[in-house]
Design a protein around this motif. Structure first.
Motif, short mmCIF file in Angstrom:
data_model
loop_
_atom_site.label_atom_id
_atom_site.label_comp_id
_atom_site.label_asym_id
_atom_site.label_seq_id
_atom_site.Cartn_x
_atom_site.Cartn_y
_atom_site.Cartn_z
N ALA A 217 68.04 63.09 -74.84
CA ALA A 217 67.46 62.39 -73.69
C ALA A 217 65.97 62.16 -73.88
N LEU A 218 65.33 63.03 -74.63
CA LEU A 218 63.90 62.86 -74.92
C LEU A 218 63.63 61.51 -75.56
N GLY A 219 64.53 61.07 -76.42
CA GLY A 219 64.35 59.78 -77.09
C GLY A 219 64.39 58.62 -76.12
N GLN A 220 65.26 58.69 -75.14
CA GLN A 220 65.35 57.62 -74.15
C GLN A 220 64.15 57.62 -73.22
N ASN A 221 63.46 58.75 -73.11
CA ASN A 221 62.33 58.85 -72.19
C ASN A 221 60.99 58.47 -72.81
N CYS A 222 60.91 58.43 -74.13
CA CYS A 222 59.60 58.12 -74.72
C CYS A 222 59.66 57.38 -76.05
N ASN A 223 60.71 56.63 -76.28
CA ASN A 223 60.75 55.67 -77.40
C ASN A 223 60.60 56.32 -78.77
N LEU A 224 61.24 57.46 -78.95
CA LEU A 224 61.29 58.03 -80.29
C LEU A 224 62.73 58.03 -80.79
N LYS A 225 62.88 58.21 -82.11
CA LYS A 225 64.20 58.28 -82.71
C LYS A 225 64.82 59.65 -82.42
N THR A 226 66.14 59.70 -82.44
CA THR A 226 66.82 60.98 -82.22
C THR A 226 67.98 61.15 -83.20
N ALA A 227 68.24 62.39 -83.55
CA ALA A 227 69.39 62.72 -84.40
C ALA A 227 70.16 63.85 -83.72
N LEU A 228 71.39 63.57 -83.37
CA LEU A 228 72.25 64.57 -82.74
C LEU A 228 73.04 65.29 -83.82
N VAL A 229 72.97 66.62 -83.84
CA VAL A 229 73.79 67.41 -84.74
C VAL A 229 74.95 68.00 -83.95
N LEU A 230 76.12 68.01 -84.56
CA LEU A 230 77.34 68.45 -83.87
C LEU A 230 77.73 69.88 -84.26
N CYS A 231 76.74 70.67 -84.69
CA CYS A 231 77.02 72.04 -85.10
C CYS A 231 76.62 73.04 -84.02
N GLY A 232 76.21 72.54 -82.84
CA GLY A 232 75.78 73.41 -81.77
C GLY A 232 76.57 73.18 -80.50
N GLU A 233 75.86 72.82 -79.42
CA GLU A 233 76.48 72.73 -78.10
C GLU A 233 77.38 71.52 -77.91
N THR A 234 76.96 70.35 -78.39
CA THR A 234 77.66 69.10 -78.09
C THR A 234 78.84 68.88 -79.02
N THR A 235 79.97 68.54 -78.44
CA THR A 235 81.16 68.22 -79.23
C THR A 235 81.21 66.72 -79.51
N PRO A 236 81.97 66.28 -80.51
CA PRO A 236 82.11 64.85 -80.78
C PRO A 236 82.63 64.09 -79.56
N GLU A 237 83.53 64.70 -78.81
CA GLU A 237 84.09 64.05 -77.62
C GLU A 237 83.02 63.86 -76.54
N GLN A 238 82.19 64.86 -76.35
CA GLN A 238 81.11 64.76 -75.38
C GLN A 238 80.09 63.70 -75.78
N ALA A 239 79.78 63.65 -77.06
CA ALA A 239 78.83 62.65 -77.56
C ALA A 239 79.35 61.24 -77.35
N LYS A 240 80.62 61.05 -77.58
CA LYS A 240 81.23 59.72 -77.42
C LYS A 240 81.26 59.31 -75.97
N ALA A 241 81.50 60.25 -75.07
CA ALA A 241 81.64 59.92 -73.65
C ALA A 241 80.30 59.77 -72.93
N SER A 242 79.26 60.32 -73.48
CA SER A 242 77.97 60.33 -72.79
C SER A 242 77.26 58.98 -72.87
N ASN A 243 76.48 58.67 -71.84
CA ASN A 243 75.64 57.47 -71.88
C ASN A 243 74.28 57.76 -72.52
N ILE A 244 74.06 59.00 -72.92
CA ILE A 244 72.86 59.37 -73.67
C ILE A 244 73.22 59.28 -75.15
N LYS A 245 72.68 58.31 -75.85
CA LYS A 245 73.07 58.04 -77.23
C LYS A 245 71.94 58.34 -78.21
#
Length: 260
Positions: A217-245
Motif C-alpha cells: 500500500a505504501l507504493g500506492q500512497n507515494c508513487n514508488l515501486k513495490t515487490a510483494l514476496v509470497l514467503c510471509g503473510e500474504t498468500t497468492p490467493e489474497q494477492a490476486k483478490a486484493s485491489n492493492i497491487k
C-alpha cells in the motif's frame, strides 16, 4: 521490459521477507550481494518503534547478513526527520520505551520539559494509565500530535500484542483527535525520508515486503515501486483478490534477483 530497471534503493521489510523468526528466507543473502554488486542501495525498514535498531542489527549479523547500523531505517528515524524538517523546537512529550527515549535524546530533544511544543506517540510496551492520561491531556490541549506508525497489532512468538494503533484509538475515544501525522508504513513520509537519507528520488525506490496493507500500500500512497514476496503473510490467493497491487510479485528474494 524490467519494471524495476531504474530502482536505486530497495526498502526491505524484515520478518516474513528477509527472515522468518530466526531463519533466513531463500535468497536473502544473495539478494543483498546482488544489490551491492550492481551499485544499488538497500535499507531495512521497520514500523516497530519500541526497539533500538541495535536489536535488528545484532540479529541480522547473527544470521550472517554482515550489515551496518546505517543499513536500518525505522518509523522512529522518520519521525525525527519529520520533526527536524517542519518544526524548530526541541521540547516534546514523548510516549515510548526507554529505547525510543534514548533515540530522541540523542537527536537533541528534551523529553521531560514542563511546556512541550508537540506530542510524539511511539509503540510503548511500558505504557500505563498515568502515561495515557498525560498523553490525552497533551492531545486535548491541541499540541501537534505525531505517531510513529499505525499498526494495530504487533506479531510476537505466541500470537499478537496490541500495537500503537490501539493506543491511537484510545486517544481518539478520549479526545476526539487522531494524529496529525503518522510517519510509518503505509504512509508516504517514511519512504520520502528514506529516499532523502539515500540521496535518491522516490521514483528510484522499491518497497519489498510481504504485507499488502503496509508494504505494498505504501507504493500506492507515494508513487514508488513495490515487490510483494509470497514467503510471509500474504498468500497468492489474497494477492490476486486484493485491489492493492504490487509492481512485481515473486515467491521470495531469490526470485527478485532477476530484476536487478
Amino acid at each position: 521490459m524490467n519494471p524495476l530497471a531504474h530502482v536505486q534503493l530497495y526498502l526491505l521489510d524484515m520478518d516474513g521477507t528477509f527472515y522468518l523468526d530466526d531463519v533466513l528466507l531463500p535468497g536473502a543473502l544473495d539478494f543483498l550481494e546482488k544489490v551491492r554488486q550492481t551499485n544499488r542501495q538497500f535499507l531495512f525498514v521497520t514500523n516497530n518503534s519500541s526497539k533500538n535498531i541495535n536489536t535488528y542489527w545484532e540479529k541480522l549479523n547473527r544470521l550472517g547478513a554482515a550489515v551496518e547500523k546505517e543499513d536500518f531505517f525505522g518509523s522512529a528515524d522518520a519521525t525525527v526527520m519529520y520533526l527536524k524538517k517542519y518544526y524548530d523546537f526541541k521540547d516534546i512529550l514523548l510516549i515510548g520505551t526507554k529505547d525510543l527515549e534514548q533515540q530522541f535524546e540523542k537527536a537533541g530533544y528534551c523529553l521531560n520539559c514542563q511546556n512541550p511544543k508537540a506530542v510524539v506517540l511511539g509503540f510503548d510496551t511500558t505504557i500505563d494509565y498515568h502515561k495515557l492520561t498525560i498523553l490525552c491531556d497533551a492531545v486535548r490541549a491541541g499540541l501537534p500530535y505525531i505517531a510513529t506508525h499505525p499498526d494495530l497489532n504487533c506479531p510476537v512468538k505466541d500470537g499478537f500484542i496490541p500495537d500503537i494503533g490501539a493506543v491511537i484509538a484510545f486517544v481518539k475515544a478520549a479526545t476526539g483527535r487522531e494524529p496529525d501525522v503518522i510517519a510509518g508504513k503505509p504512509n508516504p513520509w517514511i519512504a520520502l525520508a528514506a529516499a532523502q537519507k539515500a540521496n535518491c528520488s522516490i521514483e528510484q525506490v522499491c518497497m519489498v515486503g510481504d504485507r499488502l496493507y503496509t508494504d505494498i500500500a505504501l507504493g500506492q500512497n507515494c508513487n514508488l515501486k513495490t515487490a510483494l514476496v509470497l514467503c510471509g503473510e500474504t498468500t497468492p490467493e489474497q494477492a490476486k483478490a486484493s485491489n492493492i497491487k504490487a509492481t512485481v510479485t515473486v515467491q521470495n528474494l531469490k526470485e527478485l534477483i532477476k530484476y536487478l
